[in-house]
Design an enzyme around this catalytic site. Structure first.
Site: not given
Ligand code: FDA
Length: 308
Positions: A98, A132-133, A185, A190
Site C-alpha cells: 500500500k 494495492d488500491m 488485479r 473495499a
Molecule cells: P462479494 O463481497 O460480493 O462476496 C461474494 C461472496 O464471497 C460472499 O457472498 C461470501 O460468500 C464471500 N465473501 C466475500 N468476502 C468475504 C469475507 N470477508 N468473509 C467471508 N466470505 C466472504 N479491495 C480494494 O479496495 N483494494 C485492494 O487492493 C484489494 N485487494 C484485494 C486482493 C485480493 C486478493 C482480494 C480477494 C480482494 C481484494 N480487495 C481489495 C477486496 C475486494 O475489493 C472486496 O472487498 C472483497 O474481495 C469482497 O468482494 P468479493 O469479490 O469477494 O464479492
C-alpha cells in the site's frame, strides 16, 4: 450501500477500538480468522503450506498511512526482508504494497522512490510488486506512480496495480493500463465511496466486474481476478472457454481465510489460484473491512471464539 457495511467501514477508522483490538490477546485471537500471524515467519510458513497445495501467494505486511519518513522506511524494510526470504526459500510468492504505508500521505515522491526500490529488488529476484488500491482520492496518484515505475525499461513488467470495479473510471483505466503493458488485479472495491465516483448498487458493481474481467481476459497480459463471488468466477471461466483462453493465461485471487473450499476446488480444476496473505500487528483496519464485506462473519467469529 447496506448500513452494516458502512458501519464496519466507519469502525475501521476508530482509534480507540483499534488500540484496544491490536493490543489485547482477545483481539489478536479474533484477527487470526483473516490474518496469518503477527510475524514475517508466520506469513512465510502459511505461504509454504499454500505453495504445497498448488497455490501461489501475495504477502501483505499490514499497515496504512504512516506518520513519518522513518516509519515508511521501516515498513519498506519488512518488504525487502520478505523478498529475500521468498528468493532464499524459493517460494512462489510476490508482495502486495500500500503506497500510504510507504509514505504517500507525506510525500508522493517518497512513496514512489520506495516503490521503485522494492520493484528493483523484486525484479532482481524474479518476484513482482502489486500495488494495492486504497480509497478513490488516491486512485490517480497511485496510477501515475505505477505507470512511471513500469515505464522504466529495467522494471517493465515487475510492477502491477489493483483496479476496483465499483469505480466508474475503471474501464478507462484498464484500457490505458493494458495499452501500457501493466498487469491488473481486478477486485470489487473495499472502501466507502460516494455515488459521484462509484456505483452505489451491488448489482451494478457485479455487472461492471464481469465486463472488466472480459476486457482483462481478452488482453495479451497475465492478470488476476480477485473475488470470492462464484458468479463472477463462473462468468470468467465461461468467457475464457468460449474464447479459447487457456487457464494458464490468468489467475484467480482470494484472501487468506476466505472460501478455502473454493480455492482448493479451482486448483483441482486446473486454474491458477493466488492467496493474499496479510500479517503483522497493524491488522485492525484490514480486519474490519473483512467484516464489512460479510457481517455474518461477526456471528461466525463469536461462535468459534466461545467454542474454543
Ligand atoms: P462479494 O463481497 O460480493 O462476496 C461474494 C461472496 O464471497 C460472499 O457472498 C461470501 O460468500 C464471500 N465473501 C466475500 N468476502 C468475504 C469475507 N470477508 N468473509 C467471508 N466470505 C466472504 N479491495 C480494494 O479496495 N483494494 C485492494 O487492493 C484489494 N485487494 C484485494 C486482493 C485480493 C486478493 C482480494 C480477494 C480482494 C481484494 N480487495 C481489495 C477486496 C475486494 O475489493 C472486496 O472487498 C472483497 O474481495 C469482497 O468482494 P468479493 O469479490 O469477494 O464479492
Amino acid at each position: 450501500m447496506p448500513v452494516l457495511r458502512s458501519a464496519f467501514i466507519a469502525l475501521s477508522h476508530n482509534r480507540t477500538l483499534r488500540n484496544f483490538g491490536e493490543r489485547t490477546r482477545v483481539g489478536v485471537r479474533l484477527s487470526s480468522r483473516f490474518v496469518a500471524g503477527m510475524e514475517i515467519e508466520d506469513a512465510l510458513r502459511v505461504a509454504e503450506a499454500l505453495n504445497k497445495q498448488g497455490m501461489t501467494v501475495s504477502l501483505d505486511s499490514l499497515g496504512e498511512s504512516v506518520a513519518s519518513e522513518t516509519e515508511a522506511h521501516t515498513a519498506a524494510e519488512v518488504y525487502h526482508r520478505l523478498l529475500d526470504a521468498i528468493a532464499e526459500r524459493k517460494l512462489k510468492a510476490n508482495i502486495s504494497v500500500k503506497l500510504t504505508q510507504m509514505g504517500l500521505g507525506l510525500s508522493p515522491d517518497l512513496a514512489e522512490s520506495i516503490a521503485v526500490d522494492l520493484t528493483r529488488h523484486a525484479q532482481s529476484t524474479g518476484s513482482f510488486v502489486r500495488i494495492d488500491m486504497e480509497d478513490s482520492s488516491l486512485a490517480q496518484v497511485t496510477l501515475d506512480i505505477v505507470r512511471r515505475i513500469n515505464a522504466r525499461s529495467e522494471l517493465r513488467g515487475a510492477v502491477g496495480i489493483v483496479i476496483q470495479a465499483y469505480l466508474y473510471r475503471s474501464q478507462a483505466d484498464i484500457e490505458q493500463l493494458v495499452a501500457d503493458g501493466i498487469r491488473v488485479r481486478l477486485c470489487k472495491g473495499a472502501y466507502n465511496e460516494p455515488a459521484e465516483v462509484a456505483f452505489p448498487h451491488k448489482a451494478d458493481v457485479d455487472d461492471n466486474y464481469v465486463r472488466l474481467s472480459c476486457l482483462l481476459l481478452s488482453s495479451p497480459l497475465y492478470h488476476g481476478l480477485a473475488t470470492h463471488d462464484e458468479s463472477m468466477i463462473e462468468a470468467a471461466k465461461s468467457f475464457a472457454k468460449q474464447h479459447g483462453i487457456e487457464p494458464s493465461h490468468f489467475e484467480f485471487q482470494m484472501l487468506f481465510g476466505v472460501r478455502r473450499d473454493l480455492q482448493r476446488k479451482l486448483v483441482r480444476e486446473g486454474y491458477n489460484v493466488r492467496v493474499y496473505i496479510p500479517f503483522g500487528r497493524d491488522w485492525y483496519p484490514y480486519f474490519m473491512r473483512r467484516l464489512a464485506e460479510r457481517p455474518a462473519n461477526v456471528l461466525f467469529l463469536a461462535k468459534n471464539f466461545f467454542r474454543s
